[in-house]
Design an enzyme around this catalytic site. Structure first.
Site, PDB file in Angstrom:
ATOM      1  N   GLY A  18       0.812  -1.222   0.000  1.00 41.53           N
ATOM      2  CA  GLY A  18       0.000   0.000   0.000  1.00 41.53           C
ATOM      3  C   GLY A  18       0.838   1.261   0.000  1.00 41.53           C
ATOM      4  O   GLY A  18       0.452   2.247   0.630  1.00 41.53           O
ATOM      5  N   ASP A  73      -1.797   3.296  -9.760  1.00 41.94           N
ATOM      6  CA  ASP A  73      -1.575   4.201  -8.617  1.00 41.94           C
ATOM      7  C   ASP A  73      -1.878   5.655  -8.973  1.00 41.94           C
ATOM      8  O   ASP A  73      -2.264   6.447  -8.106  1.00 41.94           O
ATOM      9  CB  ASP A  73      -0.142   4.081  -8.099  1.00 41.94           C
ATOM     10  N   ASP A 148      15.635  -4.681  -4.589  1.00 40.24           N
ATOM     11  CA  ASP A 148      15.498  -5.085  -5.996  1.00 40.24           C
ATOM     12  C   ASP A 148      16.647  -4.462  -6.797  1.00 40.24           C
ATOM     13  O   ASP A 148      16.940  -3.279  -6.625  1.00 40.24           O
ATOM     14  CB  ASP A 148      14.202  -4.538  -6.617  1.00 40.24           C
ATOM     15  N   LYS A 188       6.606  -9.232  14.548  1.00 40.36           N
ATOM     16  CA  LYS A 188       8.059  -9.352  14.358  1.00 40.36           C
ATOM     17  C   LYS A 188       8.656  -8.134  13.641  1.00 40.36           C
ATOM     18  O   LYS A 188       8.162  -7.728  12.585  1.00 40.36           O
ATOM     19  CB  LYS A 188       8.351 -10.615  13.522  1.00 40.36           C
ATOM     20  N   CYS A 380     -18.287   2.061 -22.362  1.00 42.13           N
ATOM     21  CA  CYS A 380     -17.389   1.746 -23.476  1.00 42.13           C
ATOM     22  C   CYS A 380     -17.863   0.493 -24.205  1.00 42.13           C
ATOM     23  O   CYS A 380     -18.850   0.558 -24.919  1.00 42.13           O
ATOM     24  CB  CYS A 380     -15.952   1.649 -22.974  1.00 42.13           C
ATOM     25  N   GLY A 382     -19.593  -1.683 -22.965  1.00 35.53           N
ATOM     26  CA  GLY A 382     -20.974  -1.785 -22.472  1.00 35.53           C
ATOM     27  C   GLY A 382     -21.946  -0.977 -23.339  1.00 35.53           C
ATOM     28  O   GLY A 382     -23.063  -1.406 -23.604  1.00 35.53           O
ATOM     29  N   HIS A 516     -15.039   6.539 -20.454  1.00 38.19           N
ATOM     30  CA  HIS A 516     -14.918   5.867 -19.146  1.00 38.19           C
ATOM     31  C   HIS A 516     -15.126   6.897 -18.040  1.00 38.19           C
ATOM     32  O   HIS A 516     -14.164   7.526 -17.601  1.00 38.19           O
ATOM     33  CB  HIS A 516     -13.535   5.239 -19.011  1.00 38.19           C
ATOM     34  N   GLU A 518     -15.482   6.525 -15.023  1.00 38.69           N
ATOM     35  CA  GLU A 518     -14.818   6.175 -13.758  1.00 38.69           C
ATOM     36  C   GLU A 518     -13.454   6.852 -13.589  1.00 38.69           C
ATOM     37  O   GLU A 518     -12.987   7.036 -12.471  1.00 38.69           O
ATOM     38  CB  GLU A 518     -14.677   4.648 -13.627  1.00 38.69           C
TER      39      GLU A 518
HETATM   40  N1  GLN Z   1     -13.085  -3.305 -27.145  1.00 36.32           N
HETATM   41  C1  GLN Z   1     -13.759  -2.075 -27.376  1.00 36.32           C
HETATM   42  C2  GLN Z   1     -12.941  -1.128 -28.219  1.00 36.32           C
HETATM   43  O1  GLN Z   1     -11.756  -1.301 -28.341  1.00 36.32           O
HETATM   44  C3  GLN Z   1     -14.105  -1.394 -26.048  1.00 36.32           C
HETATM   45  C4  GLN Z   1     -12.930  -0.984 -25.259  1.00 36.32           C
HETATM   46  C5  GLN Z   1     -13.260  -0.609 -23.849  1.00 36.32           C
HETATM   47  O2  GLN Z   1     -14.298  -0.999 -23.344  1.00 36.32           O
HETATM   48  N2  GLN Z   1     -12.366   0.098 -23.195  1.00 36.32           N
HETATM   49  O3  GLN Z   1     -13.481  -0.189 -28.767  1.00 36.32           O
END
Ligand code: GLN
Length: 548
Positions: A18, A73, A148, A188, A380, A382, A516, A518
């Site tokens: 984290g 991140d 590393d 520990k 997208c 969807g 997107h 989100e």
């Molecule tokens: N596979 C679809 C495209 O490339 C949707 C991509 C996605 O959902 N980010 O257009």
């Protein structure tokens, strides 16, 4: 000389402790105290960017507004700091070597022998300084674990920066694990001692230890750690497993992390305002209401690959005092059960995705949402599939498809973006040619919303919104009027006429977006369309409960 203060965050003992959340939490506390804060993730791997890395190895690819495919991140940083970052906020070993080698090819080193020290390390230092420029603080998270081989040039850059700058400008924090030996019930400290010794061997002495632990650390244990790691007694910060990642800034604050920081930098006590944050966290942990959303995807064993979306649901939920429970549904399995799992959910969400596996199950879920009037959001892929479902089952065009799954389909409702570039002129579309094939539309684009549409209402009647993209295929405008005449509205489009959003007229909430949403959701500023979706679900759930 710049006065930026640099805070390096390294990790020891194990990966996945984290560090990203710790770095974000600290940056949040500094930002909430009124400072100008920037944040940087350094990835020691050689890939140039995570865009072509498998989600199996790397989790989600986060896309910044300027179209960089970055480490997940960076998503945490944006969500915590409530700010948009850019491609400069993340770099990899591969990018560092690429610049040095390109400079060498151009003859910029005047024939000198090019070496890790000084050339690679100098490149790292100059990139760090560039990101810090103009800020009070730069928090730098170094990926990987101390010890590393690939992290060494970065630790050397950190050591050199400490040497070049006054002591009060560079601070080092080490995030480590205090394992619990269950049989003995004992915590520990030895692995942490070894990890700090390894850092010291390289010439770095951390000033603060963030100790991840399942159990509280006793006063004595903290003292012992402080003594063995050579940090002040108040500089061992306990980081217990939290119920929500958004609790971490509050926990750090309670643990007093800002005291040694202010002392080291010789500045006045740092006092963040966390009242709003605190209130939102309370709503995440013990909300008033609860809803369940079906999340129909195909990377369900890899929930990290949907990180931004699951976080966005938490943000939206927190803002309306509601827990958003996710019912994970494997789209392939759904085909076999003919959608039986969808009977008890309050809303249906189809996230983005690539490739043909599981498409049938997703289309089945979309049909269910459309016919049963269940609130639906398609993101997208969807959105693309909700157009295909509509074409097949409402328009009766059985062969409707995407050229992604059926390259020779006679009815390409969804087709390759390259075709579109030819039609509307390259200059209007920002894309990258991927060496892996295809052209991706990446980063932020404007979307013009249709007035009076449900999506416009979600965005508070905005005319134009900006959201981020990551896809190759597009909805085919040739079918636009056919869709609209039959009840599927094109409710958002780009300035160059690309179809960006659809919705159904005769449905309480059925929206698909090509972008997107989100990626722009933050705890303090949830994404409007995701918030509207969650609100609608809560509302319709309330209505069904009342009518029972
Ligand atoms: N596979 C679809 C495209 O490339 C949707 C991509 C996605 O959902 N980010 O257009």
């Amino acid at each position: 000389m710049s006065n930026t203060k640099y805070i390096f965050v390294t990790g020891g003992v194990l990966s996945s402790l984290g560090k990203g959340i710790s770095s974000s939490s600290l940056a949040t506390l500094l930002k909430q105290s009124g400072y100008k804060v920037n944040i940087l993730k350094i990835d020691p791997y050689i890939n140039i960017d995570p865009g072509t890395m498998s989600p199996l190895e790397h989790g989600e690819v986060f896309v910044t507004a300027d179209g960089a495919e970055t480490d997940l991140d960076i998503g945490h940083y944006e969500r915590f700091l409530n700010t948009s970052l850019s491609k400069g906020n993340n770099f990899t070993t591969g990018q560092v070597y690429l610049s040095v080698i390109e400079n060498e090819r151009k003859g910029n080193y005047l024939g000198k022998t090019i070496q890790v020290v000084p050339h690679i390390v100098d490149e790292i230092k100059s990139r760090i300084k560039a990101v810090g420029k103009g800020y009070d603080f730069l928090v730098i998270e170094l990926g990987g674990t101390v010890g590393d081989i690939e992290g060494l040039p970065f630790l050397e850059a950190m050591r050199q920066l400490k040497h070049e700058l006054p002591n009060t400008q560079v601070l080092s924090i080490h995030v480590t694990l205090i394992p619990l030996i269950r049989a003995a019930g004992e915590l520990k400290t030895k692995p942490t001692q070894h990890s700090v010794q390894e850092l010291r061997r390289i010439g770095i002495t951390p000033q603060i230890i963030i100790a991840r632990s399942e159990k509280p650390l006793s006063k004595d244990l903290k003292k012992k750690l402080a003594m063995s790691c050579d940090v002040a007694d108040d500089s061992v910060i306990e980081a217990l497993d939290a119920k929500s990642i958004y609790q971490c800034p509050l926990n750090f604050l309670k643990e007093g992390i800002l005291t040694p920081i202010a002392r080291h930098f010789a500045i006045a006590p740092i006092k963040p305002d966390v009242s709003e944050w605190d209130m939102l966290v309370k709503k995440i942990i013990s909300p008033k209401d609860e809803i369940t959303i079906a999340f129909v995807g195909k990377y369900l064993h890899l929930k990290e690959s949907y990180k931004s979306l699951t976080e966005a649901l938490i943000h939206a939920g927190a803002n309306i005092d509601t827990r958003v429970c996710i019912k994970w549904i494997d789209s392939e399995a759904l085909e076999h059960t003919q959608g039986a799992e969808l009977g008890d959910v309050d809303g249906i969400l189809i996230p983005g995705g690539f490739g043909s596996r599981g498409i049938g199950g997703k289309i089945l879920a979309i049909r269910y949402a459309r016919e049963h009037k269940v609130p639906f959001l398609g993101i997208c892929l969807g959105m693309q599939l909700s157009i295909i479902e509509f074409a097949r089952n409402v328009l009766g065009i059985e062969k409707a498809d995407s050229t992604e799954f059926a390259p020779d389909t006679s009815h390409p409702f969804i087709y390759l973006i390259e075709d579109f570039i030819d039609q509307c002129g390259k200059s209007q579309v920002r894309t990258i040619k991927s060496p892996m094939g295809g052209t991706m539309r990446l980063g932020e684009y404007e979307c013009v919303l249709r007035p009076q549409s449900k999506i416009a209402a979600a965005y508070n009647h905005a005319k134009v919104v900006k959201e981020r993209h990551r896809h190759r295929y597009e909805a085919n405008p040739a079918y636009r009027s056919l869709l609209e005449e039959n009840g599927m509205q094109i409710s958002g489009e780009s300035k160059s006429g690309l179809i960006e959003a659809i919705e159904l007229e005769k449905h309480p909430f059925f929206i698909g977006v090509q972008f997107h949403p989100e990626f722009t959701s933050r705890l303090q500023a949830p994404n409007p369309i995701i918030l509207a979706f969650v609100k609608k679900i809560l509302e319709s759930k309330g209505a069904t409960q009342k009518s029972r």
